[in-house]
Design a protein around this motif. Sequence first.
Motif, short mmCIF file in Angstrom:
data_model
loop_
_atom_site.label_atom_id
_atom_site.label_comp_id
_atom_site.label_asym_id
_atom_site.label_seq_id
_atom_site.Cartn_x
_atom_site.Cartn_y
_atom_site.Cartn_z
N PRO A 41 0.53 -1.28 0.22
CA PRO A 41 -0.18 -0.21 0.13
C PRO A 41 0.80 1.45 0.20
CG PRO A 41 -0.87 -1.84 1.30
CD PRO A 41 0.05 -2.27 1.24
N VAL A 42 1.94 1.54 0.95
CA VAL A 42 2.60 2.61 0.96
C VAL A 42 3.51 2.66 -0.64
CG1 VAL A 42 4.32 3.71 1.89
CG2 VAL A 42 3.32 2.26 3.62
N THR A 43 3.78 2.02 -0.76
CA THR A 43 4.31 2.20 -2.41
C THR A 43 3.63 2.46 -3.47
OG1 THR A 43 6.15 0.53 -2.04
CG2 THR A 43 6.25 0.90 -4.37
N PRO A 96 4.26 4.66 11.07
CA PRO A 96 4.57 3.09 10.98
C PRO A 96 3.61 2.89 9.42
CG PRO A 96 3.91 3.00 13.43
CD PRO A 96 3.55 5.10 12.82
N LYS A 97 4.13 1.79 8.92
CA LYS A 97 3.45 1.54 7.76
C LYS A 97 2.24 0.59 8.36
CE LYS A 97 7.41 0.91 4.66
NZ LYS A 97 7.99 0.24 4.10
N VAL A 104 -6.33 2.82 5.48
CA VAL A 104 -6.33 2.86 4.09
C VAL A 104 -7.65 2.66 3.73
CG1 VAL A 104 -5.51 2.23 1.78
CG2 VAL A 104 -3.85 3.14 2.69
N PRO A 105 -8.54 1.49 4.06
CA PRO A 105 -9.29 1.09 4.20
C PRO A 105 -10.65 2.18 4.13
CG PRO A 105 -8.76 -0.33 4.85
CD PRO A 105 -7.45 0.74 5.41
N VAL A 106 -10.50 3.07 5.33
CA VAL A 106 -11.48 4.11 5.67
C VAL A 106 -11.16 4.96 4.69
CG1 VAL A 106 -11.51 5.78 7.96
CG2 VAL A 106 -10.82 3.15 8.97
N LEU A 107 -9.89 5.60 4.23
CA LEU A 107 -9.90 6.75 3.77
C LEU A 107 -10.43 6.21 2.11
CD1 LEU A 107 -5.79 7.81 4.43
CD2 LEU A 107 -8.31 8.84 5.17
N VAL A 108 -10.25 5.23 1.49
CA VAL A 108 -10.72 4.97 0.68
C VAL A 108 -12.63 4.26 0.62
CG1 VAL A 108 -10.97 3.10 -1.43
CG2 VAL A 108 -9.15 3.25 -0.38
N GLY A 109 -12.97 4.28 1.76
CA GLY A 109 -14.08 4.43 2.27
C GLY A 109 -14.77 5.68 1.97
N LEU A 110 -14.00 6.23 2.63
CA LEU A 110 -14.59 7.89 3.16
C LEU A 110 -14.81 8.70 1.50
CD1 LEU A 110 -14.87 10.94 4.56
CD2 LEU A 110 -12.54 10.92 4.21
N PRO A 203 9.80 4.32 -0.20
CA PRO A 203 9.91 3.41 -1.22
C PRO A 203 9.22 3.87 -2.86
CG PRO A 203 8.50 3.04 0.52
CD PRO A 203 9.39 3.84 1.21
N VAL A 204 9.60 3.67 -3.82
CA VAL A 204 8.93 4.01 -4.74
C VAL A 204 9.16 3.09 -5.93
CG1 VAL A 204 8.72 5.73 -7.18
CG2 VAL A 204 8.70 6.03 -4.87
N SER A 205 8.35 2.30 -7.08
CA SER A 205 8.10 2.01 -8.16
C SER A 205 8.99 2.55 -8.90
CB SER A 205 6.77 0.74 -7.98
OG SER A 205 7.55 0.07 -9.39
#
Length: 253
Positions: A41-43, A96-97, A104-110, A203-205
């Motif tokens: 998720p962070v990447t 922390p990660k 994240v699920p809360v933010l996506v839901g929002l 961290p980035v791809s």
Amino acid sequence: MTWWHAVIIVIAGVWAGTINAVVGSGTLVTFPVLVALGYPPVTATTSNAIGLAPGTVSGAIGYRHELVGYWPQVARFAVASFLGAIGGTILLLSLPKDAFETVVPVLVGLAVVLVIIQPRVAKWVTKRREANGTEHKPGPLLMFLLFLIGIYGGYFTAAQGVMMMAVMGMLLSEPLQRLNGVKNSLSAVVNIVAGVIYAFTAPVSWPVVGLLAVGSTIGGQLGAKIGRRLSPTVLRGVIVVVGVAAVIQLLIK
């Protein structure tokens, strides 16, 4: 990365760039795609922020005609977004990660909820303008709210454009097409600031960034040119479906 992974990411980038230029929330397309392809998720968030930045710039350029004579005000708004984006990236890098993956699920839901209620908010704003009949000029409250949205955008970009449109629509008397141009410009500022910071500290791809950048740039131009002809209901429906699927997937994980 396989070739079909690359194709999927480019297509997601084009769709996200188009959606961002028209209504916002393109992250709700690309973020779930990256997570589904196996990226942490962070990447996924950091790569997404950098990769979609060219698309937001492309969308802003596409709306340049709506902003003729309004650029000085856009620059003032950009200061609030700039500072907020720095705060949001600091939060993402400091917490922390595990905390990010939990929220994240809360933010996506929002974000999904905001996309769903956006039409009602727009109607309310229009009725309020017609009933009031007074001109609303930029003030400290608007700058503060744009700063807060910048923090949110720097931390997790999904639906920041929807938030901006709601806030500016209530506190400014400008035409909605002009506000959409402002929204694209401010989203570009947030994504660029967050992207630059993440590029050096998170961290980035980079293959993902490159593919998203190509796709979102094309999508930004498509959204600016033909986006007004597309059905907002269809776009919103796709965003909601993808967002709900993302929440389910994140909760299952």
